[in-house]
Design a protein around this motif. Structure first.
Motif, PDB file in Angstrom:
ATOM      1  N   THR A  84       0.835  -1.197   0.000  1.00 54.37           N
ATOM      2  CA  THR A  84       0.000   0.000   0.000  1.00 54.37           C
ATOM      3  C   THR A  84       0.874   1.252   0.000  1.00 54.37           C
ATOM      4  O   THR A  84       0.617   2.195  -0.744  1.00 54.37           O
ATOM      5  CB  THR A  84      -0.957  -0.012   1.206  1.00 54.37           C
ATOM      6  N   GLU A  85       1.919   1.257   0.817  1.00 56.60           N
ATOM      7  CA  GLU A  85       2.833   2.403   0.878  1.00 56.60           C
ATOM      8  C   GLU A  85       3.466   2.665  -0.486  1.00 56.60           C
ATOM      9  O   GLU A  85       3.531   3.803  -0.955  1.00 56.60           O
ATOM     10  CB  GLU A  85       3.933   2.141   1.906  1.00 56.60           C
ATOM     11  N   LYS A  86       3.926   1.597  -1.117  1.00 49.96           N
ATOM     12  CA  LYS A  86       4.591   1.696  -2.415  1.00 49.96           C
ATOM     13  C   LYS A  86       3.657   2.291  -3.472  1.00 49.96           C
ATOM     14  O   LYS A  86       4.085   3.074  -4.326  1.00 49.96           O
ATOM     15  CB  LYS A  86       5.050   0.291  -2.813  1.00 49.96           C
ATOM     16  N   THR A  87       2.396   1.930  -3.417  1.00 48.61           N
ATOM     17  CA  THR A  87       1.430   2.420  -4.399  1.00 48.61           C
ATOM     18  C   THR A  87       0.949   3.831  -4.059  1.00 48.61           C
ATOM     19  O   THR A  87       0.703   4.637  -4.953  1.00 48.61           O
ATOM     20  CB  THR A  87       0.229   1.452  -4.483  1.00 48.61           C
ATOM     21  N   TRP A  88       0.822   4.107  -2.770  1.00 50.55           N
ATOM     22  CA  TRP A  88       0.318   5.406  -2.309  1.00 50.55           C
ATOM     23  C   TRP A  88       1.285   6.535  -2.660  1.00 50.55           C
ATOM     24  O   TRP A  88       0.870   7.648  -2.993  1.00 50.55           O
ATOM     25  CB  TRP A  88       0.091   5.332  -0.809  1.00 50.55           C
ATOM     26  N   ASP A  89       2.566   6.236  -2.576  1.00 49.45           N
ATOM     27  CA  ASP A  89       3.628   7.224  -2.760  1.00 49.45           C
ATOM     28  C   ASP A  89       3.413   8.201  -3.913  1.00 49.45           C
ATOM     29  O   ASP A  89       3.325   9.400  -3.690  1.00 49.45           O
ATOM     30  CB  ASP A  89       4.961   6.488  -2.893  1.00 49.45           C
ATOM     31  N   PRO A  90       3.329   7.748  -5.153  1.00 53.63           N
ATOM     32  CA  PRO A  90       3.230   8.716  -6.247  1.00 53.63           C
ATOM     33  C   PRO A  90       1.875   9.408  -6.331  1.00 53.63           C
ATOM     34  O   PRO A  90       1.718  10.367  -7.078  1.00 53.63           O
ATOM     35  CB  PRO A  90       3.494   7.880  -7.494  1.00 53.63           C
ATOM     36  N   LEU A  91       0.904   8.942  -5.560  1.00 60.91           N
ATOM     37  CA  LEU A  91      -0.436   9.512  -5.618  1.00 60.91           C
ATOM     38  C   LEU A  91      -0.651  10.653  -4.626  1.00 60.91           C
ATOM     39  O   LEU A  91      -1.610  11.407  -4.745  1.00 60.91           O
ATOM     40  CB  LEU A  91      -1.472   8.411  -5.346  1.00 60.91           C
ATOM     41  N   ILE A  92       0.219  10.767  -3.636  1.00 55.02           N
ATOM     42  CA  ILE A  92       0.070  11.805  -2.612  1.00 55.02           C
ATOM     43  C   ILE A  92       0.363  13.163  -3.239  1.00 55.02           C
ATOM     44  O   ILE A  92       1.429  13.367  -3.813  1.00 55.02           O
ATOM     45  CB  ILE A  92       1.020  11.552  -1.428  1.00 55.02           C
ATOM     46  N   PRO A  93      -0.586  14.097  -3.122  1.00 56.33           N
ATOM     47  CA  PRO A  93      -0.357  15.416  -3.712  1.00 56.33           C
ATOM     48  C   PRO A  93       0.782  16.156  -3.012  1.00 56.33           C
ATOM     49  O   PRO A  93       0.955  16.045  -1.797  1.00 56.33           O
ATOM     50  CB  PRO A  93      -1.683  16.158  -3.492  1.00 56.33           C
ATOM     51  N   ASP A  94       1.537  16.922  -3.767  1.00 54.40           N
ATOM     52  CA  ASP A  94       2.643  17.703  -3.211  1.00 54.40           C
ATOM     53  C   ASP A  94       2.166  18.691  -2.145  1.00 54.40           C
ATOM     54  O   ASP A  94       2.942  19.099  -1.295  1.00 54.40           O
ATOM     55  CB  ASP A  94       3.362  18.475  -4.309  1.00 54.40           C
ATOM     56  N   GLU A  95       0.905  19.050  -2.181  1.00 48.97           N
ATOM     57  CA  GLU A  95       0.376  20.044  -1.244  1.00 48.97           C
ATOM     58  C   GLU A  95       0.337  19.566   0.202  1.00 48.97           C
ATOM     59  O   GLU A  95       0.081  20.359   1.104  1.00 48.97           O
ATOM     60  CB  GLU A  95      -1.040  20.487  -1.669  1.00 48.97           C
ATOM     61  N   VAL A  96       0.616  18.279   0.459  1.00 51.53           N
ATOM     62  CA  VAL A  96       0.696  17.823   1.854  1.00 51.53           C
ATOM     63  C   VAL A  96       2.021  18.263   2.487  1.00 51.53           C
ATOM     64  O   VAL A  96       2.160  18.220   3.700  1.00 51.53           O
ATOM     65  CB  VAL A  96       0.508  16.290   2.020  1.00 51.53           C
ATOM     66  N   ARG A 136      -8.679  10.609  -3.274  1.00 53.59           N
ATOM     67  CA  ARG A 136      -8.289   9.812  -4.448  1.00 53.59           C
ATOM     68  C   ARG A 136      -6.965   9.090  -4.237  1.00 53.59           C
ATOM     69  O   ARG A 136      -6.786   7.961  -4.671  1.00 53.59           O
ATOM     70  CB  ARG A 136      -8.201  10.684  -5.687  1.00 53.59           C
ATOM     71  N   ALA A 137      -6.015   9.753  -3.569  1.00 50.57           N
ATOM     72  CA  ALA A 137      -4.710   9.128  -3.318  1.00 50.57           C
ATOM     73  C   ALA A 137      -4.881   7.890  -2.434  1.00 50.57           C
ATOM     74  O   ALA A 137      -4.294   6.836  -2.703  1.00 50.57           O
ATOM     75  CB  ALA A 137      -3.755  10.123  -2.670  1.00 50.57           C
ATOM     76  N   ALA A 138      -5.688   7.996  -1.397  1.00 52.07           N
ATOM     77  CA  ALA A 138      -5.927   6.853  -0.508  1.00 52.07           C
ATOM     78  C   ALA A 138      -6.648   5.729  -1.249  1.00 52.07           C
ATOM     79  O   ALA A 138      -6.268   4.555  -1.155  1.00 52.07           O
ATOM     80  CB  ALA A 138      -6.733   7.298   0.710  1.00 52.07           C
ATOM     81  N   TRP A 139      -7.674   6.068  -2.000  1.00 51.09           N
ATOM     82  CA  TRP A 139      -8.438   5.082  -2.771  1.00 51.09           C
ATOM     83  C   TRP A 139      -7.517   4.385  -3.773  1.00 51.09           C
ATOM     84  O   TRP A 139      -7.511   3.155  -3.885  1.00 51.09           O
ATOM     85  CB  TRP A 139      -9.579   5.785  -3.491  1.00 51.09           C
ATOM     86  N   GLY A 140      -6.711   5.164  -4.469  1.00 55.23           N
ATOM     87  CA  GLY A 140      -5.790   4.614  -5.462  1.00 55.23           C
ATOM     88  C   GLY A 140      -4.708   3.739  -4.858  1.00 55.23           C
ATOM     89  O   GLY A 140      -4.223   2.802  -5.497  1.00 55.23           O
ATOM     90  N   ALA A 141      -4.318   4.039  -3.616  1.00 51.93           N
ATOM     91  CA  ALA A 141      -3.318   3.206  -2.940  1.00 51.93           C
ATOM     92  C   ALA A 141      -3.829   1.784  -2.781  1.00 51.93           C
ATOM     93  O   ALA A 141      -3.063   0.823  -2.884  1.00 51.93           O
ATOM     94  CB  ALA A 141      -2.974   3.790  -1.572  1.00 51.93           C
ATOM     95  N   LEU A 142      -5.119   1.641  -2.550  1.00 56.17           N
ATOM     96  CA  LEU A 142      -5.707   0.312  -2.381  1.00 56.17           C
ATOM     97  C   LEU A 142      -6.000  -0.353  -3.723  1.00 56.17           C
ATOM     98  O   LEU A 142      -5.649  -1.513  -3.938  1.00 56.17           O
ATOM     99  CB  LEU A 142      -6.984   0.399  -1.537  1.00 56.17           C
TER     100      LEU A 142
END
Length: 172
Positions: A84-96, A136-142
Motif C-alpha cells: 500500500t505504501e509503495k502504491t500510495w507514494d506517487p499519488l500523494i499530492p505535493d500540497e501535503v 483519491r490518493a488513498a483510494w488509489g493506494a488500495l
C-alpha cells in the motif's frame, strides 16, 4: 512553449498502528515507526531503505473487521502495508508538504479475497478528508496495489479491513 511535466512524488512513511488482530503487530509497527532513520538500513519503514519524503502522510492504522478464524495475519498485514505504501507514494499530492500542509483523514473499508485481490464492489469510502485529491490518493493506494494471497490457513470467503490514511494529522 510546452507546459512543464509533473514529476513523481517521493515515498511517504506509511507506519501502521493496528489494534486488531493483535497487540504484537501493533507494537512491532509502533517500534518501527519510533526507530525511523532512513538510509540503507531501512530506517524503520516496513517497506525498505528510502527516506521519508512526505513526513505529514502516514497511516492511522488498519482494522480487521471480519473473523480471522484464529489465523495469524501479522505477516500478511506487514506485506499489505508495504504494498500500500509503495502504491500510495506517487499519488500523494505535493500540497501535503510545506508550505501548504493540506490535512485530512480518509477511511476506506474493503474486502480482500483469498487470492489477494480486492473483492469487486466491496470498497466503501467511509471517511472523507474534505479534499478530493487526498481521498483519491488513498483510494488509489488500495486499488492499485498488488497484494499477496491470504494465509493458507484462512478458509473464509474474504478478509474485511478498514484502512485509515492521515495527512498532516496525528493518531489520537
Amino acid at each position: 512553449m510546452e507546459a512543464p511535466r509533473p514529476t513523481a512524488v517521493p515515498k511517504p512513511s506509511f507506519a501502521m498502528n493496528s489494534s486488531n488482530p493483535g497487540d504484537a503487530l501493533r507494537d512491532a509497527l509502533r517500534n518501527a515507526a519510533r526507530n525511523r532513520g532512513g538510509g540503507e538500513s531501512g530506517g524503520g519503514n516496513l517497506g525498505g531503505g528510502h527516506m521519508r519524503m512526505h513526513p505529514g502522510a502516514g497511516s492511522g492504522g488498519v482494522q480487521v473487521l471480519s473473523d480471522t478464524q484464529g489465523v495469524d495475519f501479522n505477516g500478511w498485514l506487514q506485506r499489505w502495508h508495504y504494498e500500500t505504501e509503495k502504491t500510495w507514494d506517487p499519488l500523494i499530492p505535493d500540497e501535503v508538504n510545506a508550505p501548504i500542509y493540506k490535512s485530512g483523514m480518509v477511511a476506506v473499508r474493503f474486502r480482500v479475497l483469498p487470492n489477494g485481490r480486492l473483492m469487486e464492489g466491496s470498497m466503501v469510502l467511509e471517511g472523507r478528508s474534505g479534499d478530493v485529491a487526498l481521498d483519491r490518493a488513498a483510494w488509489g493506494a488500495l486499488t492499485g496495489s498488488n497484494y499477496p494471497p491470504l494465509p493458507r490457513d484462512f478458509h473464509g470467503p474474504y478478509l474485511e479491513l478498514r484502512a485509515f490514511f492521515l495527512y498532516n494529522m496525528r493518531e489520537k
